[in-house]
Design a protein around this motif. Structure first.
Motif, PDB file in Angstrom:
ATOM      1  N   ALA A 177       2.761  51.772 -19.836  1.00  0.00           N
ATOM      2  CA  ALA A 177       3.795  50.755 -20.028  1.00  0.00           C
ATOM      3  C   ALA A 177       3.248  49.363 -19.716  1.00  0.00           C
ATOM      4  CB  ALA A 177       5.009  51.068 -19.154  1.00  0.00           C
ATOM      5  N   GLN A 178       2.471  49.254 -18.630  1.00  0.00           N
ATOM      6  CA  GLN A 178       1.895  47.964 -18.259  1.00  0.00           C
ATOM      7  C   GLN A 178       0.931  47.465 -19.334  1.00  0.00           C
ATOM      8  OE1 GLN A 178       2.635  46.068 -15.168  1.00  0.00           O
ATOM      9  NE2 GLN A 178       1.868  44.698 -16.752  1.00  0.00           N
ATOM     10  N   ASP A 179       0.097  48.370 -19.840  1.00  0.00           N
ATOM     11  CA  ASP A 179      -0.841  47.979 -20.904  1.00  0.00           C
ATOM     12  C   ASP A 179      -0.090  47.547 -22.162  1.00  0.00           C
ATOM     13  OD1 ASP A 179      -3.016  48.510 -19.313  1.00  0.00           O
ATOM     14  OD2 ASP A 179      -3.420  50.489 -20.173  1.00  0.00           O
ATOM     15  N   THR A 180       1.007  48.234 -22.475  1.00  0.00           N
ATOM     16  CA  THR A 180       1.791  47.897 -23.663  1.00  0.00           C
ATOM     17  C   THR A 180       2.384  46.501 -23.549  1.00  0.00           C
ATOM     18  OG1 THR A 180       2.342  50.220 -24.035  1.00  0.00           O
ATOM     19  CG2 THR A 180       3.759  48.582 -25.087  1.00  0.00           C
ATOM     20  N   ILE A 181       2.936  46.189 -22.390  1.00  0.00           N
ATOM     21  CA  ILE A 181       3.505  44.851 -22.163  1.00  0.00           C
ATOM     22  C   ILE A 181       2.420  43.787 -22.335  1.00  0.00           C
ATOM     23  CG2 ILE A 181       4.581  43.337 -20.451  1.00  0.00           C
ATOM     24  CD1 ILE A 181       6.429  45.488 -21.574  1.00  0.00           C
ATOM     25  N   ASN A 182       1.250  44.042 -21.762  1.00  0.00           N
ATOM     26  CA  ASN A 182       0.149  43.074 -21.861  1.00  0.00           C
ATOM     27  C   ASN A 182      -0.331  42.927 -23.296  1.00  0.00           C
ATOM     28  OD1 ASN A 182       0.243  42.702 -19.084  1.00  0.00           O
ATOM     29  ND2 ASN A 182      -1.347  44.227 -18.670  1.00  0.00           N
ATOM     30  N   ASN A 183      -0.477  44.048 -23.999  1.00  0.00           N
ATOM     31  CA  ASN A 183      -0.980  44.000 -25.375  1.00  0.00           C
ATOM     32  C   ASN A 183      -0.014  43.293 -26.314  1.00  0.00           C
ATOM     33  OD1 ASN A 183      -3.272  45.383 -24.604  1.00  0.00           O
ATOM     34  ND2 ASN A 183      -2.461  47.387 -25.168  1.00  0.00           N
ATOM     35  N   LEU A 184       1.284  43.409 -26.026  1.00  0.00           N
ATOM     36  CA  LEU A 184       2.292  42.763 -26.862  1.00  0.00           C
ATOM     37  C   LEU A 184       2.605  41.333 -26.403  1.00  0.00           C
ATOM     38  CD1 LEU A 184       4.798  45.750 -27.316  1.00  0.00           C
ATOM     39  CD2 LEU A 184       3.217  44.821 -29.027  1.00  0.00           C
ATOM     40  N   SER A 185       1.939  40.913 -25.314  1.00  0.00           N
ATOM     41  CA  SER A 185       2.138  39.562 -24.742  1.00  0.00           C
ATOM     42  C   SER A 185       3.615  39.285 -24.454  1.00  0.00           C
ATOM     43  CB  SER A 185       1.575  38.497 -25.705  1.00  0.00           C
ATOM     44  OG  SER A 185       0.180  38.686 -25.914  1.00  0.00           O
ATOM     45  N   LEU A 186       4.290  40.270 -23.893  1.00  0.00           N
ATOM     46  CA  LEU A 186       5.704  40.109 -23.532  1.00  0.00           C
ATOM     47  C   LEU A 186       5.790  39.533 -22.120  1.00  0.00           C
ATOM     48  CD1 LEU A 186       7.156  43.448 -24.973  1.00  0.00           C
ATOM     49  CD2 LEU A 186       7.145  41.179 -26.027  1.00  0.00           C
ATOM     50  N   GLU A 187       5.685  38.227 -22.027  1.00  0.00           N
ATOM     51  CA  GLU A 187       5.597  37.590 -20.719  1.00  0.00           C
ATOM     52  C   GLU A 187       6.934  37.540 -19.976  1.00  0.00           C
ATOM     53  OE1 GLU A 187       3.825  33.806 -21.375  1.00  0.00           O
ATOM     54  OE2 GLU A 187       1.858  34.649 -21.953  1.00  0.00           O
ATOM     55  N   ASN A 188       8.017  37.883 -20.679  1.00  0.00           N
ATOM     56  CA  ASN A 188       9.333  37.874 -20.032  1.00  0.00           C
ATOM     57  C   ASN A 188       9.724  39.249 -19.485  1.00  0.00           C
ATOM     58  OD1 ASN A 188       9.554  38.894 -22.694  1.00  0.00           O
ATOM     59  ND2 ASN A 188      11.769  38.602 -22.639  1.00  0.00           N
ATOM     60  N   VAL A 189       8.818  40.238 -19.592  1.00  0.00           N
ATOM     61  CA  VAL A 189       9.103  41.603 -19.150  1.00  0.00           C
ATOM     62  C   VAL A 189       8.155  41.981 -18.027  1.00  0.00           C
ATOM     63  CG1 VAL A 189       9.256  44.034 -19.843  1.00  0.00           C
ATOM     64  CG2 VAL A 189       9.835  42.229 -21.494  1.00  0.00           C
ATOM     65  N   ARG A 190       8.719  42.553 -16.950  1.00  0.00           N
ATOM     66  CA  ARG A 190       7.898  43.071 -15.858  1.00  0.00           C
ATOM     67  C   ARG A 190       8.041  44.586 -15.775  1.00  0.00           C
ATOM     68  NH1 ARG A 190       9.557  38.979 -10.964  1.00  0.00           N
ATOM     69  NH2 ARG A 190      11.579  39.728 -11.651  1.00  0.00           N
TER      70      ARG A 190
END
Length: 325
Positions: free
Chosen positions: A156-169
């Protein structure tokens, strides 16, 4: 050694995940380094004043769920993040977030007490974060959360980073129920629960595009609603499509049989254009899906888990009210 994994058994039984979200009025999320003990708030880094507060709140049966959270930066952070999510009243899209940045974890109990007393605590901050997704990785509580939750947290963390979703933790979380559905998650501030997640369903949950019907197998329910109403909300969500996630909802049980096998439920929702619709339906015990299951890896015996289905759904009011803009 116990080789039983409750999550594996649940999948083999084909248990539906819907109706397993927990309806809490408030969440208090405390950033705390790992490892966590089985009783999370007995862990090494939890100060005595916070342990006492959690015990007092639980003893008083206040509608508050305390959870520990951590991410990849928790051990290195020079501050402690405290998140308080407070359920909205009436037509609701979920919870209201209050975020505090504290210089040390010993301050948490004092800030939470001020909030409980209706005072405005210090140290509240505003951030660009609009979603906090909690993944249960509390392996000392149930080994399925280690076996399935830990690798899913990293994905999940890698997915957030890869999608550049900076508003999601993405956070690791202590136990919040439903470990037999591991990997399991809470999506805040909405308070929606998910289980048996995989790569495809997580991206669907995250991006809210694609075939919404694929959420059916992983959607545990919306935690702002009574568990018996969660199946009604799920069915309306699947029929309304992704726009449903922009609506405000409230629900109540109008009637209930003595054996709890039949309920009359009502769910009202407001669209973004402020049109309001009210549906009523019978919510009945689904004997074909009600099962005996071990609810955890350490359970010594099975218990009956009642499942519900929607019958006689009907629209009873349309545009009855108009929300003030």
């Amino acid at each position: 050694m116990n080789s039983f994994f409750c999550s594996d058994a649940t999948r083999q039984l084909g248990e539906e995940v819907i109706g397993s979200a927990t309806d809490y009025q408030n969440y208090v999320l405390v950033e705390c380094p790992l490892p966590w003990m089985t009783n999370a708030f007995s862990s090494k880094w939890i100060p005595h004043n916070l342990q006492i507060l959690v015990e007092e709140v639980n003893k008083a049966k206040l509608p508050i769920r305390f959870l520990l959270i951590a991410n990849d930066y928790t051990h290195k952070a020079e501050h402690t993040t405290l998140l308080i999510y407070q359920k909205q009243i009436g037509l609701s899209s979920g919870y209201i977030k209050h975020e505090f940045q504290l210089s040390h974890i010993e301050q948490v109990a004092s800030v939470v007490k001020q909030w409980l007393w209706g005072k405005t605590p210090e140290f509240e901050i505003q951030t660009h974060i609009t979603r906090d997704i909690l993944i249960c990785t509390h392996g000392s509580y149930d080994k399925c959360c280690a076996r399935y939750g830990n690798p899913f947290y990293f994905y999940a963390q890698d997915t957030i980073n890869n999608l550049s979703l900076e508003n999601v933790r993405i956070w690791r979380s202590s136990h919040f129920g439903g470990h037999r559905f591991a990997p399991t998650a809470i999506d805040l501030p909405e308070g929606r629960y998910y289980g048996q997640l995989n790569e495809n369903s997580f991206q669907l949950m995250l991006m809210r595009t694609g075939d919404i019907q694929n959420l059916k197998s992983v959607y545990r329910g919306w935690g702002i609603l009574h568990p018996a109403l969660q199946v009604l909300e799920r069915d309306l969500m699947l029929s309304q499509g992704w726009n449903w996630f922009n609506y405000k909802v409230t629900g109540k049980i109008l009637e209930q049989s003595l054996d709890n096998n039949t309920l009359l439920g009502e769910l009202t929702f407001a669209t973004k254009s402020d049109s309001i619709y009210t549906y009523q339906a019978k919510v009945v015990k689904d004997h074909s899906k009600t099962i005996n299951v071990k609810s955890s890896c350490n359970a010594t015996q099975s218990s009956v888990v009642v499942k519900y289905a929607v019958a006689d759904l009907c629209l009873v009011a349309e545009n009855a009210l108009t929300l003030s803009k």
